[in-house]
Design a protein around this motif. Structure first.
Motif, PDB file in Angstrom:
ATOM      1  N   GLY A 105       0.804  -1.224   0.000  1.00 48.56           N
ATOM      2  CA  GLY A 105       0.000   0.000   0.000  1.00 48.56           C
ATOM      3  C   GLY A 105       0.828   1.261   0.000  1.00 48.56           C
ATOM      4  N   ARG A 106       2.176   1.150   0.092  1.00 46.54           N
ATOM      5  CA  ARG A 106       3.039   2.323   0.092  1.00 46.54           C
ATOM      6  C   ARG A 106       4.008   2.226  -1.072  1.00 46.54           C
ATOM      7  NH1 ARG A 106       4.734   3.752   6.350  1.00 46.54           N
ATOM      8  NH2 ARG A 106       2.597   4.040   7.144  1.00 46.54           N
ATOM      9  N   THR A 107       4.301   3.377  -1.641  1.00 50.90           N
ATOM     10  CA  THR A 107       5.231   3.457  -2.760  1.00 50.90           C
ATOM     11  C   THR A 107       6.372   4.373  -2.369  1.00 50.90           C
ATOM     12  OG1 THR A 107       4.081   5.324  -3.770  1.00 50.90           O
ATOM     13  CG2 THR A 107       3.302   3.114  -4.366  1.00 50.90           C
ATOM     14  N   MET A 108       7.257   4.608  -3.308  1.00 48.42           N
ATOM     15  CA  MET A 108       8.400   5.481  -3.053  1.00 48.42           C
ATOM     16  C   MET A 108       7.977   6.940  -2.891  1.00 48.42           C
ATOM     17  SD  MET A 108      10.048   5.555  -6.887  1.00 48.42           S
ATOM     18  CE  MET A 108      11.293   6.714  -6.357  1.00 48.42           C
ATOM     19  N   LEU A 109       6.713   7.261  -3.302  1.00 50.31           N
ATOM     20  CA  LEU A 109       6.234   8.630  -3.144  1.00 50.31           C
ATOM     21  C   LEU A 109       5.745   8.916  -1.731  1.00 50.31           C
ATOM     22  CD1 LEU A 109       4.220   9.189  -6.449  1.00 50.31           C
ATOM     23  CD2 LEU A 109       6.487  10.062  -5.868  1.00 50.31           C
ATOM     24  N   HIS A 110       5.608   7.873  -0.905  1.00 49.92           N
ATOM     25  CA  HIS A 110       5.061   8.088   0.434  1.00 49.92           C
ATOM     26  C   HIS A 110       5.935   9.021   1.281  1.00 49.92           C
ATOM     27  CE1 HIS A 110       2.820   7.286   4.087  1.00 49.92           C
ATOM     28  NE2 HIS A 110       3.972   6.953   4.696  1.00 49.92           N
ATOM     29  N   PRO A 111       7.232   8.816   1.387  1.00 54.74           N
ATOM     30  CA  PRO A 111       8.034   9.781   2.162  1.00 54.74           C
ATOM     31  C   PRO A 111       8.090  11.153   1.519  1.00 54.74           C
ATOM     32  CG  PRO A 111       9.447   8.177   1.073  1.00 54.74           C
ATOM     33  CD  PRO A 111       8.048   7.687   0.917  1.00 54.74           C
ATOM     34  N   VAL A 112       8.066  11.186   0.161  1.00 56.60           N
ATOM     35  CA  VAL A 112       8.079  12.483  -0.519  1.00 56.60           C
ATOM     36  C   VAL A 112       6.819  13.277  -0.201  1.00 56.60           C
ATOM     37  CG1 VAL A 112       8.178  13.614  -2.770  1.00 56.60           C
ATOM     38  CG2 VAL A 112       9.548  11.576  -2.346  1.00 56.60           C
ATOM     39  N   MET A 113       5.668  12.597  -0.237  1.00 62.52           N
ATOM     40  CA  MET A 113       4.413  13.275   0.052  1.00 62.52           C
ATOM     41  C   MET A 113       4.351  13.698   1.520  1.00 62.52           C
ATOM     42  SD  MET A 113       2.909  13.450  -2.805  1.00 62.52           S
ATOM     43  CE  MET A 113       1.297  14.006  -2.244  1.00 62.52           C
ATOM     44  N   SER A 114       4.895  12.870   2.387  1.00 64.14           N
ATOM     45  CA  SER A 114       4.922  13.241   3.806  1.00 64.14           C
ATOM     46  C   SER A 114       5.769  14.489   4.023  1.00 64.14           C
ATOM     47  CB  SER A 114       5.468  12.077   4.642  1.00 64.14           C
ATOM     48  OG  SER A 114       4.636  10.935   4.508  1.00 64.14           O
ATOM     49  N   PHE A 115       6.906  14.552   3.344  1.00 58.46           N
ATOM     50  CA  PHE A 115       7.759  15.730   3.469  1.00 58.46           C
ATOM     51  C   PHE A 115       7.082  16.966   2.884  1.00 58.46           C
ATOM     52  CE2 PHE A 115      11.150  18.492   1.832  1.00 58.46           C
ATOM     53  CZ  PHE A 115      11.808  18.776   3.026  1.00 58.46           C
ATOM     54  N   ALA A 116       6.361  16.801   1.760  1.00 58.71           N
ATOM     55  CA  ALA A 116       5.651  17.930   1.164  1.00 58.71           C
ATOM     56  C   ALA A 116       4.555  18.432   2.100  1.00 58.71           C
ATOM     57  CB  ALA A 116       5.052  17.518  -0.184  1.00 58.71           C
ATOM     58  N   GLY A 117       3.862  17.516   2.771  1.00 63.51           N
ATOM     59  CA  GLY A 117       2.857  17.932   3.737  1.00 63.51           C
ATOM     60  C   GLY A 117       3.468  18.682   4.908  1.00 63.51           C
ATOM     61  N   PHE A 118       4.665  18.256   5.316  1.00 66.08           N
ATOM     62  CA  PHE A 118       5.359  18.950   6.393  1.00 66.08           C
ATOM     63  C   PHE A 118       5.743  20.370   5.963  1.00 66.08           C
ATOM     64  CE2 PHE A 118       9.588  20.093   8.040  1.00 66.08           C
ATOM     65  CZ  PHE A 118       9.247  20.319   9.366  1.00 66.08           C
ATOM     66  N   ILE A 119       6.175  20.525   4.715  1.00 64.45           N
ATOM     67  CA  ILE A 119       6.574  21.847   4.220  1.00 64.45           C
ATOM     68  C   ILE A 119       5.399  22.827   4.260  1.00 64.45           C
ATOM     69  CG2 ILE A 119       7.322  23.097   2.157  1.00 64.45           C
ATOM     70  CD1 ILE A 119       9.559  21.687   3.586  1.00 64.45           C
ATOM     71  N   THR A 120       4.187  22.330   3.957  1.00 61.64           N
ATOM     72  CA  THR A 120       3.017  23.232   3.933  1.00 61.64           C
ATOM     73  C   THR A 120       2.642  23.733   5.315  1.00 61.64           C
ATOM     74  OG1 THR A 120       1.487  21.351   4.087  1.00 61.64           O
ATOM     75  CG2 THR A 120       2.089  22.121   1.874  1.00 61.64           C
ATOM     76  N   LEU A 121       3.191  23.163   6.365  1.00 62.84           N
ATOM     77  CA  LEU A 121       2.887  23.611   7.729  1.00 62.84           C
ATOM     78  C   LEU A 121       3.868  24.647   8.247  1.00 62.84           C
ATOM     79  CD1 LEU A 121       1.982  20.199   9.436  1.00 62.84           C
ATOM     80  CD2 LEU A 121       0.410  21.947   8.566  1.00 62.84           C
ATOM     81  N   ILE A 122       4.974  24.874   7.536  1.00 55.87           N
ATOM     82  CA  ILE A 122       5.992  25.817   8.000  1.00 55.87           C
ATOM     83  C   ILE A 122       5.448  27.245   7.893  1.00 55.87           C
ATOM     84  CG2 ILE A 122       8.300  26.734   7.556  1.00 55.87           C
ATOM     85  CD1 ILE A 122       9.110  24.005   6.572  1.00 55.87           C
ATOM     86  N   PRO A 123       5.523  28.065   8.927  1.00 60.60           N
ATOM     87  CA  PRO A 123       5.017  29.438   8.858  1.00 60.60           C
ATOM     88  C   PRO A 123       5.836  30.286   7.889  1.00 60.60           C
ATOM     89  CG  PRO A 123       5.348  28.734  11.134  1.00 60.60           C
ATOM     90  CD  PRO A 123       6.005  27.713  10.267  1.00 60.60           C
ATOM     91  N   THR A 124       5.148  31.170   7.174  1.00 58.52           N
ATOM     92  CA  THR A 124       5.815  32.133   6.302  1.00 58.52           C
ATOM     93  C   THR A 124       6.084  33.413   7.081  1.00 58.52           C
ATOM     94  OG1 THR A 124       3.692  32.955   5.497  1.00 58.52           O
ATOM     95  CG2 THR A 124       4.681  31.130   4.279  1.00 58.52           C
ATOM     96  N   ALA A 125       6.548  34.448   6.372  1.00 59.85           N
ATOM     97  CA  ALA A 125       6.878  35.704   7.040  1.00 59.85           C
ATOM     98  C   ALA A 125       5.654  36.356   7.670  1.00 59.85           C
ATOM     99  CB  ALA A 125       7.520  36.663   6.036  1.00 59.85           C
ATOM    100  N   SER A 126       4.455  36.099   7.128  1.00 59.65           N
ATOM    101  CA  SER A 126       3.243  36.694   7.675  1.00 59.65           C
ATOM    102  C   SER A 126       2.684  35.902   8.852  1.00 59.65           C
ATOM    103  CB  SER A 126       2.181  36.787   6.578  1.00 59.65           C
ATOM    104  OG  SER A 126       1.846  35.488   6.099  1.00 59.65           O
ATOM    105  N   GLY A 127       3.262  34.742   9.128  1.00 58.75           N
ATOM    106  CA  GLY A 127       2.769  33.907  10.211  1.00 58.75           C
ATOM    107  C   GLY A 127       1.883  32.779   9.742  1.00 58.75           C
ATOM    108  N   TRP A 128       1.378  32.890   8.525  1.00 59.41           N
ATOM    109  CA  TRP A 128       0.493  31.862   7.983  1.00 59.41           C
ATOM    110  C   TRP A 128       1.318  30.814   7.267  1.00 59.41           C
ATOM    111  CZ3 TRP A 128      -4.577  32.432   9.240  1.00 59.41           C
ATOM    112  CH2 TRP A 128      -5.007  33.707   9.621  1.00 59.41           C
ATOM    113  N   SER A 129       0.876  29.579   7.315  1.00 62.64           N
ATOM    114  CA  SER A 129       1.539  28.504   6.581  1.00 62.64           C
ATOM    115  C   SER A 129       1.042  28.477   5.144  1.00 62.64           C
ATOM    116  CB  SER A 129       1.252  27.161   7.253  1.00 62.64           C
ATOM    117  OG  SER A 129      -0.138  26.843   7.163  1.00 62.64           O
TER     118      SER A 129
END
Length: 367
Positions: A105-129
């Motif tokens: 049920g997991r492919t090589m994209l699973h860690p990549v997608m997990s990392f991409a999801g983590f990136i979307t949570l990082i706050p920007t300069a305005s404070g919003w992710s």
């Protein structure tokens, strides 16, 4: 098979989107609709969330909500980082021990997608992710722009004469439509009977025929009559007195005549089909009779819809106001009382024209 389902979904989405493309709806039109000057909904979002609604990737002025979300996003990023490092790497290590780097049920994209999801949570300069900025963009641009386009379309349709609700047809209009149907029913029934009577010889009686047009119709054969329908004549739409001003209702009268033409042609075809079906059922027991009352009601509603559109487009107030303002300034306060009288008379004349239902007469079979 797995690839076929996304392709089918994409094809269905394209098919559903065709009407939107035909209506010139794209990202640019939605964005322009969202960026209207003085748009209250967009101003409300700016008041609540700050300038990040207008420029997502520019810091702008710090806001209370932005600062709170910056702290919340920092906490979420810490938790997500721990989860990514501990859970994902542990899962990869266990898979390597078992000889299977990627479990079922997991492919090589699973860690990549997990990392991409983590990136979307990082706050920007305005404070919003990034994920929150996407939601703000969707609300401020796509949401408000789409809602404004719907509102603009509704406003254009209302200004063109369409109504928010479908009003019931007036009894006088339904009675006139029923009389027009009976007039054409008399014509086709009489002509079918004459054709049967004189099928082996020369007819001595002329067939019924509908003559006229432009809001006036008469059905007869020169002696006997099946009926008539016409739009009543209206007086010139002017106001009498020292503040005389024209009230042009010609468009309404023209719409009534056009509506009667449509009513006559529609019910003429319906009456002919009704007679043919009746004779087919009587002689051969085949065919299905149409609901004549439904046809009459629909034709009457179409008539009133055409007239109401012309009424909604009638705008004589601007011309009357301009003329009255000029005359009041020229003649002084004594002529002020004529203001109400002028508009009251104009409304009265317009209502008289609008309520002028078709005048119909029934059959007269002498001859």
């Amino acid at each position: 098979m797995k690839l076929l389902k996304p392709l089918q979904a994409a094809a269905l989405l394209c098919a559903v989107s065709c009407p939107a493309f035909a209506a010139d709806v794209d990202y640019q039109t939605i964005s322009d609709a969202a960026q209207k000057t003085g748009d209250l909904s967009r101003q409300s979002l700016v008041m609540i969330f700050g300038d990040v609604v207008l420029s997502p990737f520019q810091p702008g002025q710090p806001t209370l909500i932005g600062s709170l979300f910056a702290m919340l996003n920092g906490v979420l990023c810490t938790v997500a980082l721990v989860w990514f490092l501990v859970v994902t790497l542990k899962s990869l290590y266990q898979g390597g021990q078992e000889g299977q780097v990627f479990r079922s049920g997991r492919t090589m994209l699973h860690p990549v997608m997990s990392f991409a999801g983590f990136i979307t949570l990082i706050p920007t300069a305005s404070g919003w992710s990034l994920s929150q900025l996407v939601m703000l963009w969707a609300a401020s641009t796509m949401g408000i722009g789409g809602a404004n386009q719907l509102t603009d379309k509704a406003a254009d349709m209302i200004s063109s004469g369409m109504s928010l609700v479908v009003p019931p047809t007036a009894p006088a209009t339904r009675s006139a439509a029923r009389a027009v149907f009976e007039m054409n029913l008399c014509k086709y029934a009489t002509n079918r009977e004459l054709a049967m009577l004189y099928q082996d010889g020369q007819a001595r009686t002329l067939p019924m025929e509908t003559r006229g047009g432009n809001g006036s119709y008469l059905t007869d054969n020169g002696s006997a009559r099946c009926g008539s329908a016409r739009i009543p004549e209206t007086s010139e739409g002017g106001l009498e007195g020292s503040l005389a001003s024209p009230v042009n209702t010609d468009n309404v009268t023209a719409a009534e005549r056009q509506a009667l033409d449509t009513l006559q042609s529609t019910l003429d075809a319906a009456a002919g089909a009704f007679v043919d079906t009746y004779l087919s059922r009587r002689d051969q027991d085949t065919g299905t009779l149409a609901d004549a009352e439904t046809l009459i009601q629909t034709a009457a509603a179409t008539y009133e819809h055409t007239v109401n559109q012309a009424l909604n487009q009638l705008n004589y107030h601007a011309a009357l106001q301009s003329q009255l303002t000029t005359q009041l300034k020229a003649r002084g306060w004594l002529s002020l009382g004529a203001w109400y009288h002028t508009f009251a008379t104009a409304n009265s004349k317009t209502n008289a024209v609008a309520n002028a239902s078709p005048i119909t007469t029934g059959p007269g079979l002498q001859g």
